[in-house]
Design a protein around this motif. Structure first.
Motif, mmCIF file in Angstrom:
data_model
loop_
_atom_site.group_PDB
_atom_site.id
_atom_site.type_symbol
_atom_site.label_atom_id
_atom_site.label_comp_id
_atom_site.label_asym_id
_atom_site.label_seq_id
_atom_site.Cartn_x
_atom_site.Cartn_y
_atom_site.Cartn_z
ATOM 1 N N MET A 1 0.827 -1.213 0.000
ATOM 2 C CA MET A 1 0.000 0.000 0.000
ATOM 3 C C MET A 1 0.866 1.268 0.000
ATOM 4 O O MET A 1 1.710 1.441 0.845
ATOM 5 C CB MET A 1 -0.905 -0.036 1.236
ATOM 6 N N THR A 2 0.641 2.137 -0.986
ATOM 7 C CA THR A 2 1.430 3.367 -1.089
ATOM 8 C C THR A 2 0.524 4.591 -0.955
ATOM 9 O O THR A 2 -0.698 4.474 -1.022
ATOM 10 C CB THR A 2 2.131 3.449 -2.456
ATOM 11 N N LEU A 3 1.137 5.726 -0.820
ATOM 12 C CA LEU A 3 0.377 6.977 -0.730
ATOM 13 C C LEU A 3 -0.518 7.124 -1.957
ATOM 14 O O LEU A 3 -1.672 7.526 -1.861
ATOM 15 C CB LEU A 3 1.332 8.166 -0.664
ATOM 16 N N LYS A 4 0.040 6.779 -3.090
ATOM 17 C CA LYS A 4 -0.672 6.905 -4.347
ATOM 18 C C LYS A 4 -1.976 6.090 -4.325
ATOM 19 O O LYS A 4 -3.047 6.589 -4.695
ATOM 20 C CB LYS A 4 0.228 6.377 -5.468
ATOM 21 N N GLU A 5 -1.867 4.864 -3.874
ATOM 22 C CA GLU A 5 -3.042 3.993 -3.836
ATOM 23 C C GLU A 5 -4.104 4.542 -2.882
ATOM 24 O O GLU A 5 -5.298 4.516 -3.184
ATOM 25 C CB GLU A 5 -2.636 2.583 -3.409
ATOM 26 N N ILE A 6 -3.635 5.018 -1.741
ATOM 27 C CA ILE A 6 -4.579 5.606 -0.793
ATOM 28 C C ILE A 6 -5.269 6.811 -1.433
ATOM 29 O O ILE A 6 -6.483 6.986 -1.336
ATOM 30 C CB ILE A 6 -3.858 6.051 0.503
ATOM 31 N N ALA A 7 -4.471 7.630 -2.104
ATOM 32 C CA ALA A 7 -5.002 8.831 -2.754
ATOM 33 C C ALA A 7 -6.093 8.452 -3.753
ATOM 34 O O ALA A 7 -7.151 9.078 -3.817
ATOM 35 C CB ALA A 7 -3.870 9.570 -3.460
ATOM 36 N N LEU A 8 -5.832 7.411 -4.495
ATOM 37 C CA LEU A 8 -6.789 6.918 -5.483
ATOM 38 C C LEU A 8 -8.093 6.518 -4.802
ATOM 39 O O LEU A 8 -9.187 6.939 -5.198
ATOM 40 C CB LEU A 8 -6.192 5.700 -6.199
ATOM 41 N N LEU A 9 -7.940 5.718 -3.752
ATOM 42 C CA LEU A 9 -9.102 5.230 -3.022
ATOM 43 C C LEU A 9 -9.909 6.375 -2.398
ATOM 44 O O LEU A 9 -11.141 6.339 -2.366
ATOM 45 C CB LEU A 9 -8.645 4.279 -1.908
ATOM 46 N N ALA A 10 -9.203 7.366 -1.908
ATOM 47 C CA ALA A 10 -9.875 8.444 -1.183
ATOM 48 C C ALA A 10 -10.291 9.578 -2.115
ATOM 49 O O ALA A 10 -10.964 10.518 -1.697
ATOM 50 C CB ALA A 10 -8.962 8.983 -0.091
ATOM 51 N N ALA B 1 -10.163 12.239 8.210
ATOM 52 C CA ALA B 1 -10.758 11.019 8.765
ATOM 53 C C ALA B 1 -10.813 9.915 7.715
ATOM 54 O O ALA B 1 -10.430 8.768 7.980
ATOM 55 C CB ALA B 1 -12.154 11.326 9.286
ATOM 56 N N LEU B 2 -11.246 10.305 6.527
ATOM 57 C CA LEU B 2 -11.380 9.317 5.455
ATOM 58 C C LEU B 2 -10.038 8.657 5.139
ATOM 59 O O LEU B 2 -9.914 7.428 5.108
ATOM 60 C CB LEU B 2 -11.938 10.002 4.197
ATOM 61 N N VAL B 3 -9.042 9.508 4.933
ATOM 62 C CA VAL B 3 -7.719 8.995 4.577
ATOM 63 C C VAL B 3 -7.166 8.104 5.690
ATOM 64 O O VAL B 3 -6.636 7.015 5.433
ATOM 65 C CB VAL B 3 -6.751 10.158 4.290
ATOM 66 N N MET B 4 -7.318 8.550 6.923
ATOM 67 C CA MET B 4 -6.818 7.759 8.046
ATOM 68 C C MET B 4 -7.493 6.391 8.063
ATOM 69 O O MET B 4 -6.847 5.375 8.305
ATOM 70 C CB MET B 4 -7.084 8.480 9.376
ATOM 71 N N LYS B 5 -8.766 6.404 7.795
ATOM 72 C CA LYS B 5 -9.520 5.153 7.812
ATOM 73 C C LYS B 5 -8.993 4.185 6.754
ATOM 74 O O LYS B 5 -8.694 3.021 7.041
ATOM 75 C CB LYS B 5 -11.001 5.473 7.559
ATOM 76 N N ILE B 6 -8.843 4.714 5.561
ATOM 77 C CA ILE B 6 -8.341 3.875 4.477
ATOM 78 C C ILE B 6 -6.939 3.343 4.776
ATOM 79 O O ILE B 6 -6.636 2.171 4.569
ATOM 80 C CB ILE B 6 -8.337 4.661 3.153
ATOM 81 N N ALA B 7 -6.105 4.233 5.311
ATOM 82 C CA ALA B 7 -4.736 3.824 5.631
ATOM 83 C C ALA B 7 -4.752 2.692 6.650
ATOM 84 O O ALA B 7 -4.055 1.684 6.509
ATOM 85 C CB ALA B 7 -3.948 5.017 6.170
ATOM 86 N N LYS B 8 -5.556 2.873 7.673
ATOM 87 C CA LYS B 8 -5.671 1.869 8.723
ATOM 88 C C LYS B 8 -6.136 0.530 8.149
ATOM 89 O O LYS B 8 -5.516 -0.503 8.366
ATOM 90 C CB LYS B 8 -6.680 2.356 9.774
#
Lengths: 327, 327
Positions: free
Chosen positions: B1-10, B34-41
């Motif tokens: 999981m990378t920043l890029k993937e999280i960015a895509l998801l969020a 909150a959203l990003v933190m959730k996805i990262a978690k």
DNA sequence: CTGAAAGCGCTAACAA
DNA sequence: TTGTTAGCGCTTTCAG
């Protein structure tokens, strides 16, 4: 100094320089090769492994987590592990949890953050009392790893350890075979992983030989010299003829106390110990001790991990047999 | 999981994600945070420190080079060094040269390749006999570093060590002050850095007190138990009343031999030792020993290095004083 | 408050 | 035999 700077100085492209310094296929003219090498040498070029890792996805780094580096067992382990990987071009990042289970999770994460290629873990005793949490932590490890010395059940991963139960059994058996029935046992505290196993094996040797556990005196120590000294103070040795000490450090302390307080008693006692460390040679009395070859343990562990790194789905569990040395 | 993937998801930009996971300035709307933190978690995001290092030019890593990790002195040092840096968010890469000077250069280069922020080096004895080469290697180190325990002259860099000469002097002085003139000295082989210094100090105590060096018996050992045993066999103890042993391991072996061969002699002997390790407590006899506080040494070394990392041109040389403990 | 873009030093296709 | 290009995952201006 970077590849780019060298390329500039040599008036060639970065990729040429890259090929030369990594001596890839000889598809480069000798002149350029010589020139680039000269410039690299002159400027004391050192490759940036970090940048390389970023693209190759290999850091050539192994993580090693141990409970306590000043413990001779673990420093010996670390030494062998280090030698193994150094010979293969890898380097080892060694971290100690200082016997705090909490540290394990953050240390594991930190190592994974560093993109290590593989991980070797010797769990702390404490982590066995927090079963669920430890299980969760281990299950989250997404890179090849192996558990050494302390095996955690209920999780499917690489594992290697010495059979502590067998060791305890061998020690008990030797005492019994030598005719001892009045036995004192200098054991470990209840949290010790290896201690629990050794105890099981020891008790099995008793039941197998119809010796009543009630007749055995137990002392619980902490695997150090002081515990051995304390054991002497706590145990009633009057009728005791055989002693099983769970490790050599306690044996050393115990024997020291006997010599100081009741030297003749030492002659009457048959002592069996565990670990077979070199220091045992300090004692005048010959004391058999269960030996776990740490070098072999480390080597086997590393080989399993190496294989796992090559084949991500490879999993192996190995139990090694200790030997009771009589000298 | 990378920043890029999280960015895509969020459905946000990479930079937003970066800011959030590193909790930078709160210039981000709470919902996105909150959203990003959730996805990262959920995806168990672990940052790639390697990539981060590439841009920040900081790896938060310290290198530690020692001659032998199974030597209690160095493993204790490693432990303290590790604790120091771990508490500051750094990690330590520990490598051992196995007492081969040749390994030092390649290991230093490898660590620098890994972009470590600082380096701590305990040179091997061998490297002192290759003065020019060692000097060249050290001069090429382009990052903050400090030499510990074994000081190399002729180069301007951070250094810290215990005053071995003073230790040898204190030991000799104690023997002389207690009226001993017939002295046996269990020394080290000629390659030992610390041994040479201890010898100089010891001899100074002799000349200062008009004792003829000719009257002293010397044995050259290797700092281990076996050498102590061998020392007993080689020395003629007939008239000897005082003994200076260069380290505790040799003392342990020496005393073991005395007990086995000529126990009463032990009473007549005044023994002074060096290192003051815990194991000395195993002996019934009370033996004064020169103590070098390793924890303090490590801490001071790390502090100097830390300062050097902050201020690249900072240089400090520190000599610490050992203490002769009588118990 | 948010995102686009440049770049850290290097490798690895792919072209030329 | 060589060079161009596109990234690896991340931070960090600098514009919007």
């Amino acid at each position: 100094m970077t590849l780019k700077e060298i390329a500039l100085l040599a008036n060639v492209s970065i990729s040429i320089v890259s090929r030369i310094v990594n001596d890839k296929e000889c598809r480069v003219s000798p002149e350029k090769r010589a020139l680039v090498m000269k410039i690299a040498k002159e400027n004391n070029y050192t490759p940036n492994i970090i940048a390389k890792s970023l693209v190759t996805k290999k850091t050539m780094t192994i993580g090693l987590i141990i409970p306590d580096i000043s413990n001779i067992f673990f420093s010996s382990l670390a030494k062998s592990v280090d030698e193994f990987w150094q010979s293969r071009g890898y380097n080892v990042i060694l971290v100690s949890t200082n016997n705090v289970a909490e540290n394990e999770e953050s240390l594991i994460n930190m190592l994974i953050s560093r993109q290590i290629d593989g991980l070797i873990i010797a769990l702390s005793d404490e982590s066995f009392s927090e079963y669920d949490n430890t299980k969760r932590v281990l299950e989250n490890i997404i890179i090849p790893y192996i558990l050494v010395d302390r095996i955690f059940d209920g999780i499917n991963c690489n594992k290697i350890c010495y059979d502590n139960e067998l060791g305890g059994y061998l020690a008990g058996k030797m005492l019994i075979d030598n005719g001892h029935k009045e036995i004192a046992c200098i054991a470990s505290n209840d949290n010790s992983y290896s201690g629990k196993k050794r105890m099981i094996g020891f008790k099995r040797s008793l039941t197998e030989n119809n010796i009543n556990d009630k007749d055995i005196q137990y002392y619980k120590g902490n695997y150090d010299i002081v515990s051995g000294i304390d054991a002497y103070d706590c145990l009633d040795l009057t009728n005791v003829t055989g002693v099983f000490s769970f490790n050599d450090m306690m044996t050393l302390g115990f024997v020291k106390s006997i010599i100081e307080n009741d030297a003749p008693k030492l002659e009457e006692l048959f002592i069996v110990s565990y670990d077979n460390i070199e220091l045992l040679g300090l004692l005048t009395k010959n004391i058999p001790s269960v030996d776990q070859n740490i070098v072999a343990l480390a080597e086997q562990a590393c080989k399993i991990l190496e294989r796992s790194i090559g084949d991500k789905k490879y999993i192996e569990e190995k139990i090694m047999k200790p030997v009771l040395y009589e000298k």
